[in-house]
Design an enzyme around this catalytic site. Structure first.
Site, PDB file in Angstrom:
ATOM      1  CG  HIS A 106      -1.969  -1.037   1.216  1.00  0.00           C
ATOM      2  ND1 HIS A 106      -3.310  -0.755   1.327  1.00  0.00           N
ATOM      3  CD2 HIS A 106      -1.888  -2.388   1.099  1.00  0.00           C
ATOM      4  CE1 HIS A 106      -4.008  -1.881   1.283  1.00  0.00           C
ATOM      5  NE2 HIS A 106      -3.158  -2.883   1.154  1.00  0.00           N
ATOM      6  CG  ASP A 149      -4.873   1.980   2.596  1.00  0.00           C
ATOM      7  OD1 ASP A 149      -5.763   1.357   1.986  1.00  0.00           O
ATOM      8  OD2 ASP A 149      -3.657   1.785   2.399  1.00  0.00           O
TER       9      ASP A 149
END
Length: 437
Positions: free
Chosen positions: A22, A122
């Protein structure tokens, strides 16, 4: 640097999950936005910040790498030195999320003091949509993967793991994109163990998707037009593709001894017949699976380049290793030393082995587009060797290689990537007042 001189410059805060799968896409997006003259604050733990690739000198002044120490949480079973998912076994990741949730107060202080214009975050910090500034959920998964999860209303209705192993009722077109039950068990098992973890992963997704102002997706209309429309229909809010974010290599003109040696080895092999095997930044196959893959490589009789991680972080000390003598038995044919976007950027046909999180959905998307051959999940050496030869040397391999060549033009097109980025930034600039007031 393309600094967009006639447009407002933004201060954008970015808060990725503690997973290098990520953090790296977030950093790639940060660099692209900084190239347009915007100021970026990239927040993570000190250890993760130090482990990130070095910033290009021309962007260093525009990207602040903000170090937030991971808060200590009482009665948490997180290993002492763990600061990212790479440091912990899969079953310990929920404890890392619990520590991550303790960032809530420090994030609130940062957002108040930094005067950021936008926040990109996120799927884990379900508590961030309550922030006082415009915010976007930046999703590093495919649009298909995010569509598979569904809306918060759909998630609230899911009571059993079996609910995730059937085609999604909200997808209005036929598709093979779904998960087998064993993969559902791997991804979602914590969601049905309420006594073990405080906040379930699907609850996080649901809250983030429901509460964010917009959804930014690492995808494109050329690659996933139908799935992007499904996302907008599901969530009734803007869904903005930002392109595939192919990594930009900044050449410093220096060649290491390792690269010179590797290049010499590759130059001696037939073009297009070397198999490159890597498992991504986070996935680590078990000892048993790695041995089967290695023996499949041996049986295929193809030259190969195998990248393995022998360990996985300070707190995850379980080692994986090849069979004794494997390197000697494949000497001259193999080297024992990625991502899908990087592979397709260089026209490489794919054999898709899934281990981790969204890899199963991604493999189905690529299989449906005939971009890769999805291995059936049984890591038996014979079927592994068969899959390798199918993609690399058999007549049918032309399908995969032609598709890979087609995808190179789509995923590696810098002009297209720049267009998606400009469109995204234009939206952020034009919607500042609309959302703030």
């Amino acid at each position: 640097m393309d600094s967009m001189p006639n447009k407002k410059k933004l201060h954008i805060a970015m808060f990725p999950w503690l997973d290098f799968g990520h953090m790296i896409p977030y950093l790639e997006l940060a660099k692209l936005m900084a190239q347009k003259g915007h100021h970026i604050s990239f927040l993570s733990t000190p250890q993760n910040i130090d482990y990130l690739p070095k910033l290009p000198p021309n962007l260093a002044s525009l990207i602040d790498l903000v170090k937030l120490p991971l808060p200590h949480v009482e009665k948490n079973n997180l290993p002492k030195d763990a600061k990212a998912t790479i440091d912990v076994p899969y079953n310990k990741v929920p404890y890392l999320k619990k520590a991550y949730d303790a960032f809530k107060d420090s994030m609130a202080r940062f957002l108040k003091d930094s005067h950021s214009n936008w926040l990109l975050y996120d799927f884990v910090p379900y508590w961030l949509p309550a922030s006082s500034i415009p915010n976007a959920f930046f999703n590093i998964f495919t649009a298909a993967g995010l569509s598979f999860i569904g809306s918060k209303a759909h998630l609230d209705k899911c009571k059993n793991l079996e609910d995730f192993a059937v085609p999604s009722s909200w997808v209005p077109f036929p598709t093979i994109v779904t998960l087998r039950f064993f993969r559902v068990m791997k991804i979602f098992q914590d969601n049905f163990s309420r006594d073990k973890f405080d906040v379930m992963a699907l609850f996080r997704f649901g809250k983030v998707l429901d509460g964010c102002d917009i959804v930014a997706v690492r995808s494109s209309m050329e690659f996933e037009p139908k799935w992007l429309r499904v996302l907008e229909d599901l969530h009734r809010k803007p869904v903005l593709p930002i392109g595939q974010l192919p990594p930009v290599v900044y050449d410093n003109g220096y060649e290491t001894k390792t690269w010179v040696w590797t290049k010499d080895w590759l130059d001696k092999k037939a073009k297009g017949l070397v198999v490159y095997i890597a498992f991504g930044r986070e996935a680590k196959p078990s000892q048993e699976v790695l041995i089967e893959i290695a023996l499949g490589l041996k049986q295929s009789k193809l030259p190969f380049f195998l990248v393995i991680r022998t360990g996985q972080g300070q707190a995850n000390t379980e080692l994986t290793k090849l069979l004794e003598g494997f390197e000697e038995r494949t000497k001259g044919r193999g080297l024992v030393w990625s991502s899908v976007v990087e592979a397709l950027q260089f026209e490489k046909a794919l054999i898709l082995l899934t281990f981790y999180a969204d890899q199963g959905i991604n493999a189905k998307v690529l299989e449906e587009k005939h971009i890769g051959n999805k291995h059936d999940g049984s890591f038996i050496r014979n079927s592994m060797a068969k899959s390798l030869r199918l993609v690399m040397v058999e007549e049918v391999d032309k399908i995969y290689k032609d598709k890979a060549k087609e995808m190179k033009g789509m995923l590696g097109d810098r002009t297209s990537q720049d267009r998606y980025l400009d469109s995204f930034l234009d939206y952020l600039i034009s919607h500042l007042k609309n959302i703030c007031t």
